[in-house]
Design a protein around this motif. Structure first.
Motif, PDB file in Angstrom:
ATOM      1  N   HIS A 144       0.814  -1.198   0.000  1.00 36.34           N
ATOM      2  CA  HIS A 144       0.000   0.000   0.000  1.00 36.34           C
ATOM      3  C   HIS A 144       0.862   1.268   0.000  1.00 36.34           C
ATOM      4  O   HIS A 144       1.792   1.394   0.813  1.00 36.34           O
ATOM      5  N   PRO A 145       0.538   2.240  -0.864  1.00 42.24           N
ATOM      6  CA  PRO A 145       1.161   3.554  -0.706  1.00 42.24           C
ATOM      7  C   PRO A 145       0.735   4.151   0.626  1.00 42.24           C
ATOM      8  O   PRO A 145      -0.390   3.909   1.098  1.00 42.24           O
ATOM      9  N   LEU A 146       1.607   4.924   1.229  1.00 40.52           N
ATOM     10  CA  LEU A 146       1.357   5.448   2.565  1.00 40.52           C
ATOM     11  C   LEU A 146       1.322   6.971   2.538  1.00 40.52           C
ATOM     12  O   LEU A 146       2.204   7.610   1.953  1.00 40.52           O
ATOM     13  N   VAL A 147       0.316   7.553   3.195  1.00 43.25           N
ATOM     14  CA  VAL A 147       0.234   8.998   3.355  1.00 43.25           C
ATOM     15  C   VAL A 147       0.435   9.343   4.828  1.00 43.25           C
ATOM     16  O   VAL A 147      -0.316   8.863   5.686  1.00 43.25           O
ATOM     17  N   ILE A 148       1.455  10.125   5.121  1.00 41.96           N
ATOM     18  CA  ILE A 148       1.655  10.667   6.467  1.00 41.96           C
ATOM     19  C   ILE A 148       0.819  11.930   6.577  1.00 41.96           C
ATOM     20  O   ILE A 148       1.014  12.880   5.824  1.00 41.96           O
ATOM     21  N   VAL A 149      -0.135  11.938   7.500  1.00 44.51           N
ATOM     22  CA  VAL A 149      -1.117  13.020   7.620  1.00 44.51           C
ATOM     23  C   VAL A 149      -0.749  13.902   8.813  1.00 44.51           C
ATOM     24  O   VAL A 149      -0.679  13.421   9.950  1.00 44.51           O
ATOM     25  N   ILE A 150      -0.551  15.203   8.550  1.00 45.11           N
ATOM     26  CA  ILE A 150      -0.071  16.132   9.580  1.00 45.11           C
ATOM     27  C   ILE A 150      -1.089  17.251   9.754  1.00 45.11           C
ATOM     28  O   ILE A 150      -1.400  17.976   8.804  1.00 45.11           O
ATOM     29  N   HIS A 151      -1.591  17.404  10.960  1.00 37.34           N
ATOM     30  CA  HIS A 151      -2.613  18.418  11.226  1.00 37.34           C
ATOM     31  C   HIS A 151      -2.014  19.811  11.304  1.00 37.34           C
ATOM     32  O   HIS A 151      -0.802  19.999  11.455  1.00 37.34           O
ATOM     33  N   GLY A 152      -2.889  20.817  11.233  1.00 38.84           N
ATOM     34  CA  GLY A 152      -2.482  22.207  11.364  1.00 38.84           C
ATOM     35  C   GLY A 152      -2.933  22.790  12.690  1.00 38.84           C
ATOM     36  O   GLY A 152      -3.059  22.094  13.687  1.00 38.84           O
ATOM     37  N   GLY A 153      -3.188  24.107  12.675  1.00 36.01           N
ATOM     38  CA  GLY A 153      -3.586  24.790  13.891  1.00 36.01           C
ATOM     39  C   GLY A 153      -2.641  25.913  14.268  1.00 36.01           C
ATOM     40  O   GLY A 153      -2.451  26.190  15.460  1.00 36.01           O
ATOM     41  N   CYS A 154      -2.023  26.562  13.276  1.00 36.77           N
ATOM     42  CA  CYS A 154      -1.147  27.716  13.525  1.00 36.77           C
ATOM     43  C   CYS A 154       0.050  27.383  14.411  1.00 36.77           C
ATOM     44  O   CYS A 154       0.580  28.271  15.091  1.00 36.77           O
ATOM     45  N   TRP A 155       0.455  26.132  14.455  1.00 38.57           N
ATOM     46  CA  TRP A 155       1.633  25.691  15.223  1.00 38.57           C
ATOM     47  C   TRP A 155       1.451  25.863  16.744  1.00 38.57           C
ATOM     48  O   TRP A 155       2.410  25.712  17.497  1.00 38.57           O
ATOM     49  N   VAL A 156       0.238  26.158  17.212  1.00 40.69           N
ATOM     50  CA  VAL A 156      -0.035  26.320  18.644  1.00 40.69           C
ATOM     51  C   VAL A 156      -1.249  25.472  19.022  1.00 40.69           C
ATOM     52  O   VAL A 156      -1.945  24.929  18.162  1.00 40.69           O
ATOM     53  N   THR A 157      -1.527  25.366  20.311  1.00 39.87           N
ATOM     54  CA  THR A 157      -2.508  24.396  20.797  1.00 39.87           C
ATOM     55  C   THR A 157      -3.953  24.865  20.776  1.00 39.87           C
ATOM     56  O   THR A 157      -4.856  24.050  20.852  1.00 39.87           O
ATOM     57  N   LYS A 158      -4.211  26.152  20.677  1.00 43.29           N
ATOM     58  CA  LYS A 158      -5.574  26.628  20.918  1.00 43.29           C
ATOM     59  C   LYS A 158      -6.532  26.413  19.760  1.00 43.29           C
ATOM     60  O   LYS A 158      -7.735  26.583  19.928  1.00 43.29           O
ATOM     61  N   PHE A 159      -6.039  26.030  18.591  1.00 45.63           N
ATOM     62  CA  PHE A 159      -6.915  25.958  17.426  1.00 45.63           C
ATOM     63  C   PHE A 159      -7.421  24.550  17.112  1.00 45.63           C
ATOM     64  O   PHE A 159      -8.608  24.353  16.885  1.00 45.63           O
ATOM     65  N   ALA A 160      -6.556  23.572  17.042  1.00 45.57           N
ATOM     66  CA  ALA A 160      -6.981  22.243  16.585  1.00 45.57           C
ATOM     67  C   ALA A 160      -5.901  21.223  16.904  1.00 45.57           C
ATOM     68  O   ALA A 160      -4.764  21.573  17.226  1.00 45.57           O
ATOM     69  N   ASP A 161      -6.271  19.942  16.791  1.00 42.86           N
ATOM     70  CA  ASP A 161      -5.294  18.869  16.912  1.00 42.86           C
ATOM     71  C   ASP A 161      -5.584  17.830  15.834  1.00 42.86           C
ATOM     72  O   ASP A 161      -6.379  18.079  14.916  1.00 42.86           O
ATOM     73  N   ALA A 162      -4.980  16.670  15.936  1.00 49.77           N
ATOM     74  CA  ALA A 162      -5.043  15.686  14.857  1.00 49.77           C
ATOM     75  C   ALA A 162      -6.445  15.162  14.593  1.00 49.77           C
ATOM     76  O   ALA A 162      -6.714  14.640  13.504  1.00 49.77           O
ATOM     77  N   ARG A 163      -7.361  15.291  15.532  1.00 52.39           N
ATOM     78  CA  ARG A 163      -8.680  14.673  15.369  1.00 52.39           C
ATOM     79  C   ARG A 163      -9.442  15.196  14.165  1.00 52.39           C
ATOM     80  O   ARG A 163     -10.215  14.463  13.549  1.00 52.39           O
ATOM     81  N   TYR A 164      -9.245  16.458  13.801  1.00 50.06           N
ATOM     82  CA  TYR A 164     -10.014  16.980  12.668  1.00 50.06           C
ATOM     83  C   TYR A 164      -9.529  16.411  11.328  1.00 50.06           C
ATOM     84  O   TYR A 164     -10.199  16.557  10.303  1.00 50.06           O
TER      85      TYR A 164
END
Length: 318
Positions: A72-92
């Motif tokens: 299987h080809p593999l995709v490494i998925v990296i979340h955003g959030g302005c590089w700080v904690t208050k916006f989002a994490d990997a769950r979205y």
């Protein structure tokens, strides 16, 4: 005119993406896509979960594997959030990761310490991303992952980190974060609505994120620590030697209003192409920063096609 120059270099498949984007904008639902909406979306349980220890933080990474024997080809998925904690994490990013799985890609969704966490910033954030990526080596034999076809993708701040993963082999030894020859090689990148050239983007990112988050990430303004900013900015290390699809959305459109040299994805793609890389721009839903991440939205087809085109470009390069 500069953007048109890039479009003229697009392949037929990329022109199709532009048409899909127009269809998505015209027929998409009125529901506003947000991280909270995506986090609330139910997704099947991951095939396996690993907890990585980074300082006083436990970082969770999830692997989803397509049906069938692989490889299987593999995709490494990296979340955003302005590089700080208050916006989002990997769950979205879980709905995206699951949708890619159903379309034939294994996905490895990772976490990392942000700039406002103990041990985050430079170099901790970057080392976390690399360490999480390296963990797929131990999973590859059991889950039939093809480590010659690893695509790094990220959204917003994660787009920058995905490009950085592909650039790290070119960093100088003095950076302290250069990957060695045995490190996992990123074979292609799909950057989703985030910067690849940090110093020009700094002003716009500060406005959009509500504070100088890049300066927090890198410990000062570009003039105070130019080497650190250079080592963290993928544009400084072009050509990266891998196919790169730049998927533009609402964030990049806002950046573009600041001027042609505001660190937009188009300006990055232009530099990458001129340097000799296979790099192209994909026009997605400019009304939102998150719509293309939602598999229930027409704009998701644009992102999926970009992923498939990156895989095709990788095959051509072999």
């Amino acid at each position: 005119m500069a953007d048109n120059a890039i479009h003229l270099r697009m392949t037929r498949s990329t022109i199709t993406l532009v048409a899909l984007a127009a269809i998505g904008a015209a027929t998409g639902t009125a529901q506003r896509v947000t991280p909270a909406l995506l986090e609330a979306r139910e997704t099947p349980k991951a095939d396996t979960t690993l907890t990585l220890h980074a300082g006083d933080r436990d970082l969770v990474a999830e692997l989803r594997v397509p049906s069938g024997k692989g490889s299987h080809p593999l995709v490494i998925v990296i979340h955003g959030g302005c590089w700080v904690t208050k916006f989002a994490d990997a769950r979205y990013m879980y709905p995206l990761a699951e949708a890619l799985r159903t379309n034939g890609f294994a996905t490895w969704t990772i976490s990392y310490r942000r700039a406002d966490e103990n041990g985050g910033g430079w170099p901790g954030t970057f080392l976390d991303v690399r360490a999480a990526a390296e963990q797929v080596r131990q999973l590859a034999p059991r889950y039939h992952l093809d480590l010659a076809r690893v695509i790094a993708t990220g959204h917003s701040a994660g787009a920058h980190l995905a490009l950085w993963l592909a650039s790290q082999r070119k960093l100088p030894d003095s950076s302290g974060v250069k990957a060695d020859r045995t490190s996992l090689r990123i074979a292609a990148v799909v950057a989703i609505d985030g910067p690849g050239d940090l110093a020009p983007a700094n002003q716009g990112i500060t406005q959009i994120c509500g504070g100088p988050v890049l300066e927090q990430l890198l410990g000062g303004v570009p003039s105070s620590n130019p080497e650190r900013w250079r080592n963290a900015s993928p544009a400084e290390w072009l050509p990266l030697g891998v196919p790169q699809a730049m998927v533009r959305g609402g964030l990049d459109w806002r950046m573009a209003t600041l001027g042609p040299e505001a660190g937009t994805m188009s300006s990055y793609a232009r530099r990458a192409y001129t340097s000799g890389d296979s790099a192209w721009v994909v026009m997605s839903d400019s009304t939102s920063h998150f719509t293309m991440l939602d598999p229930q939205q027409p704009a998701f087809a644009v992102l999926l096609r970009a992923m498939q085109d990156a895989l095709t470009a990788l095959k051509r390069g072999r």
